[in-house]
Design a protein around this motif. Structure first.
Motif, PDB file in Angstrom:
ATOM      1  N   GLY A 185     -18.908  -0.270  44.559  1.00 46.89           N
ATOM      2  CA  GLY A 185     -19.376  -1.468  43.875  1.00 46.89           C
ATOM      3  C   GLY A 185     -18.862  -1.657  42.459  1.00 46.89           C
ATOM      4  O   GLY A 185     -19.549  -2.237  41.617  1.00 46.89           O
ATOM      5  N   LEU A 186     -17.662  -1.198  42.161  1.00 48.14           N
ATOM      6  CA  LEU A 186     -17.095  -1.383  40.830  1.00 48.14           C
ATOM      7  C   LEU A 186     -16.659  -2.832  40.637  1.00 48.14           C
ATOM      8  O   LEU A 186     -16.239  -3.494  41.579  1.00 48.14           O
ATOM      9  CB  LEU A 186     -15.904  -0.450  40.627  1.00 48.14           C
ATOM     10  N   ASP A 187     -16.752  -3.310  39.415  1.00 44.83           N
ATOM     11  CA  ASP A 187     -16.404  -4.707  39.160  1.00 44.83           C
ATOM     12  C   ASP A 187     -14.886  -4.900  39.164  1.00 44.83           C
ATOM     13  O   ASP A 187     -14.108  -3.944  39.228  1.00 44.83           O
ATOM     14  CB  ASP A 187     -17.010  -5.200  37.845  1.00 44.83           C
ATOM     15  N   ALA A 188     -14.469  -6.172  39.076  1.00 41.44           N
ATOM     16  CA  ALA A 188     -13.055  -6.515  39.188  1.00 41.44           C
ATOM     17  C   ALA A 188     -12.219  -5.897  38.070  1.00 41.44           C
ATOM     18  O   ALA A 188     -11.126  -5.382  38.309  1.00 41.44           O
ATOM     19  CB  ALA A 188     -12.887  -8.034  39.188  1.00 41.44           C
ATOM     20  N   ALA A 189     -12.743  -5.918  36.832  1.00 42.68           N
ATOM     21  CA  ALA A 189     -11.985  -5.396  35.691  1.00 42.68           C
ATOM     22  C   ALA A 189     -11.712  -3.900  35.845  1.00 42.68           C
ATOM     23  O   ALA A 189     -10.596  -3.428  35.581  1.00 42.68           O
ATOM     24  CB  ALA A 189     -12.742  -5.661  34.393  1.00 42.68           C
ATOM     25  N   THR A 209       3.086   5.231  33.058  1.00 39.59           N
ATOM     26  CA  THR A 209       2.226   4.545  32.092  1.00 39.59           C
ATOM     27  C   THR A 209       2.714   3.166  31.654  1.00 39.59           C
ATOM     28  O   THR A 209       1.917   2.226  31.618  1.00 39.59           O
ATOM     29  CB  THR A 209       2.019   5.440  30.843  1.00 39.59           C
ATOM     30  N   PRO A 210       3.988   2.981  31.295  1.00 34.53           N
ATOM     31  CA  PRO A 210       4.420   1.640  30.861  1.00 34.53           C
ATOM     32  C   PRO A 210       4.176   0.564  31.924  1.00 34.53           C
ATOM     33  O   PRO A 210       3.745  -0.549  31.599  1.00 34.53           O
ATOM     34  CB  PRO A 210       5.920   1.821  30.586  1.00 34.53           C
ATOM     35  N   ILE A 211       4.435   0.886  33.184  1.00 34.55           N
ATOM     36  CA  ILE A 211       4.218  -0.080  34.267  1.00 34.55           C
ATOM     37  C   ILE A 211       2.728  -0.268  34.507  1.00 34.55           C
ATOM     38  O   ILE A 211       2.241  -1.386  34.680  1.00 34.55           O
ATOM     39  CB  ILE A 211       4.915   0.387  35.560  1.00 34.55           C
ATOM     40  N   ALA A 212       1.979   0.837  34.507  1.00 33.77           N
ATOM     41  CA  ALA A 212       0.536   0.771  34.778  1.00 33.77           C
ATOM     42  C   ALA A 212      -0.194  -0.066  33.739  1.00 33.77           C
ATOM     43  O   ALA A 212      -1.050  -0.887  34.071  1.00 33.77           O
ATOM     44  CB  ALA A 212      -0.050   2.183  34.829  1.00 33.77           C
ATOM     45  N   THR A 213       0.137   0.131  32.460  1.00 33.90           N
ATOM     46  CA  THR A 213      -0.539  -0.628  31.407  1.00 33.90           C
ATOM     47  C   THR A 213      -0.185  -2.105  31.479  1.00 33.90           C
ATOM     48  O   THR A 213      -1.023  -2.968  31.211  1.00 33.90           O
ATOM     49  CB  THR A 213      -0.182  -0.077  30.019  1.00 33.90           C
ATOM     50  N   ALA A 214       1.063  -2.415  31.853  1.00 35.69           N
ATOM     51  CA  ALA A 214       1.469  -3.817  31.990  1.00 35.69           C
ATOM     52  C   ALA A 214       0.707  -4.492  33.121  1.00 35.69           C
ATOM     53  O   ALA A 214       0.252  -5.636  33.000  1.00 35.69           O
ATOM     54  CB  ALA A 214       2.971  -3.906  32.230  1.00 35.69           C
ATOM     55  N   ILE A 215       0.537  -3.785  34.242  1.00 30.68           N
ATOM     56  CA  ILE A 215      -0.211  -4.330  35.376  1.00 30.68           C
ATOM     57  C   ILE A 215      -1.664  -4.548  34.989  1.00 30.68           C
ATOM     58  O   ILE A 215      -2.246  -5.607  35.239  1.00 30.68           O
ATOM     59  CB  ILE A 215      -0.125  -3.373  36.590  1.00 30.68           C
ATOM     60  N   GLY A 235      -2.056  -7.353  32.357  1.00 33.48           N
ATOM     61  CA  GLY A 235      -1.708  -8.650  32.904  1.00 33.48           C
ATOM     62  C   GLY A 235      -2.732  -9.228  33.862  1.00 33.48           C
ATOM     63  O   GLY A 235      -2.766 -10.439  34.085  1.00 33.48           O
ATOM     64  N   HIS A 236      -3.589  -8.355  34.418  1.00 33.04           N
ATOM     65  CA  HIS A 236      -4.582  -8.814  35.385  1.00 33.04           C
ATOM     66  C   HIS A 236      -6.019  -8.661  34.880  1.00 33.04           C
ATOM     67  O   HIS A 236      -6.962  -8.665  35.670  1.00 33.04           O
ATOM     68  CB  HIS A 236      -4.422  -8.058  36.705  1.00 33.04           C
ATOM     69  N   GLY A 237      -6.181  -8.501  33.574  1.00 33.65           N
ATOM     70  CA  GLY A 237      -7.523  -8.446  33.009  1.00 33.65           C
ATOM     71  C   GLY A 237      -8.198  -7.103  33.076  1.00 33.65           C
ATOM     72  O   GLY A 237      -9.433  -7.010  32.984  1.00 33.65           O
ATOM     73  N   GLY A 238      -7.416  -6.034  33.219  1.00 33.21           N
ATOM     74  CA  GLY A 238      -7.990  -4.700  33.260  1.00 33.21           C
ATOM     75  C   GLY A 238      -8.202  -4.125  31.873  1.00 33.21           C
ATOM     76  O   GLY A 238      -7.875  -4.751  30.863  1.00 33.21           O
ATOM     77  N   MET A 239      -8.741  -2.908  31.828  1.00 34.73           N
ATOM     78  CA  MET A 239      -8.997  -2.212  30.567  1.00 34.73           C
ATOM     79  C   MET A 239      -7.954  -1.115  30.403  1.00 34.73           C
ATOM     80  O   MET A 239      -7.973  -0.104  31.113  1.00 34.73           O
ATOM     81  CB  MET A 239     -10.412  -1.634  30.573  1.00 34.73           C
ATOM     82  N   VAL A 240      -7.021  -1.345  29.473  1.00 34.88           N
ATOM     83  CA  VAL A 240      -5.868  -0.463  29.315  1.00 34.88           C
ATOM     84  C   VAL A 240      -6.253   0.994  29.032  1.00 34.88           C
ATOM     85  O   VAL A 240      -5.657   1.909  29.606  1.00 34.88           O
ATOM     86  CB  VAL A 240      -4.926  -1.007  28.219  1.00 34.88           C
ATOM     87  N   PRO A 241      -7.238   1.278  28.150  1.00 35.82           N
ATOM     88  CA  PRO A 241      -7.599   2.689  27.925  1.00 35.82           C
ATOM     89  C   PRO A 241      -8.021   3.415  29.200  1.00 35.82           C
ATOM     90  O   PRO A 241      -7.682   4.585  29.399  1.00 35.82           O
ATOM     91  CB  PRO A 241      -8.768   2.592  26.931  1.00 35.82           C
ATOM     92  N   ILE A 242      -8.758   2.728  30.065  1.00 35.68           N
ATOM     93  CA  ILE A 242      -9.165   3.343  31.336  1.00 35.68           C
ATOM     94  C   ILE A 242      -7.949   3.574  32.224  1.00 35.68           C
ATOM     95  O   ILE A 242      -7.835   4.604  32.900  1.00 35.68           O
ATOM     96  CB  ILE A 242     -10.207   2.461  32.049  1.00 35.68           C
ATOM     97  N   THR A 243      -7.030   2.617  32.225  1.00 31.38           N
ATOM     98  CA  THR A 243      -5.801   2.765  33.013  1.00 31.38           C
ATOM     99  C   THR A 243      -5.008   3.975  32.553  1.00 31.38           C
ATOM    100  O   THR A 243      -4.549   4.779  33.370  1.00 31.38           O
ATOM    101  CB  THR A 243      -4.932   1.501  32.893  1.00 31.38           C
TER     102      THR A 243
END
Length: 229
Positions: A117-121, A133-139, A142-150
């Motif tokens: 049940g995790l939210d979209a972000a 990391t460079p690709i992961a942070t860009a994804i 770009g889609h409204g995620g939280m970069v530190p968690i990524t």
């Protein structure tokens, strides 16, 4: 003390010293769990905690080290070029294997996030955990995620791959450098590739190829998964 720790040279020197100590401990013990990257991270955390040094002070130099991540990843191209004939002969298996690895990684993360049940972000933040990391942070960004968690997810995944790769290779009875390298690179990006290079130049080259291909496939998959979140 504050002036010393706020200097960029402090973060760089502390990181380098902890890594050198980690490498020496790993060689001395020979234990898989005594991974030099893990030990270095733990030692840095211990120093910052014991001496009450703010993370911002350390990151003044630590962030400079991060700048070398992308160039270091690109340097893997030298090993890939040396294995170009192997790549030509096995182009289809490489493409299929990397695609399957990326689909399995992104699909499993998405399914687990839905299950718990995790939210979209948060889901978007975790989807690219198996790419560099460079690709992961860009994804993520770009889609409204939280970069530190990524970034945290990518680091944990890479360290886990670096630690577990030899054991998983033995369990799956993977024989050739092609299979070993692609599997490691598809699952654990640059940190896993460091372990693949220890296994051999061919393994490292195949792992480097997997980093790029899985990054492309994951970027495309993230577009589709983002539509249904």
């Amino acid at each position: 003390m504050a002036e010393l720790t706020s200097s960029p040279f402090f973060g760089i020197a502390l990181t380098a010293l902890c890594y050198v100590l980690g490498v020496k401990i790993q060689k001395k013990t020979g234990l898989v769990i005594c991974n030099s990257l893990v030990l270095a991270a733990l030692m840095v955390i211990a120093v910052l905690t014991v001496f009450h040094i703010p993370y911002e002070n350390y990151n003044a130099g630590g962030s400079l080290i991060n700048l070398f991540l992308s160039p270091a990843t690109v340097c893997i191209a030298m090993s890939i070029y040396a294995q170009r004939e192997t790549l030509k002969r096995n182009l289809l298996p490489v493409l299929v294997g990397c695609t399957a690895g990326a689909v399995a990684s992104v699909g499993s993360v998405w399914a687990l996030c839905r299950l718990f049940g995790l939210d979209a972000a948060l889901t978007v933040s975790l989807l690219p955990k198996s790419v560099t990391t460079p690709i992961a942070t860009a994804i993520s960004e770009g889609h409204g995620g939280m970069v530190p968690i990524t970034v945290a997810a990518v680091i944990v995944t890479g360290i886990a791959g670096n630690l577990c790769a030899p054991l998983l290779i033995r369990l799956t009875k993977a024989q050739g450098p092609l299979e070993k390298g692609l599997a490691i690179g598809a699952c654990s990006h640059a940190l896993g590739t460091a372990k693949a290079l220890e296994l051999g130049e061919a393994e490292g080259a195949m792992s480097g190829i997997a980093i790029g291909l899985c990054g492309i496939v994951t970027t495309i998959l993230a577009l589709f998964f983002n539509l249904i979140l």
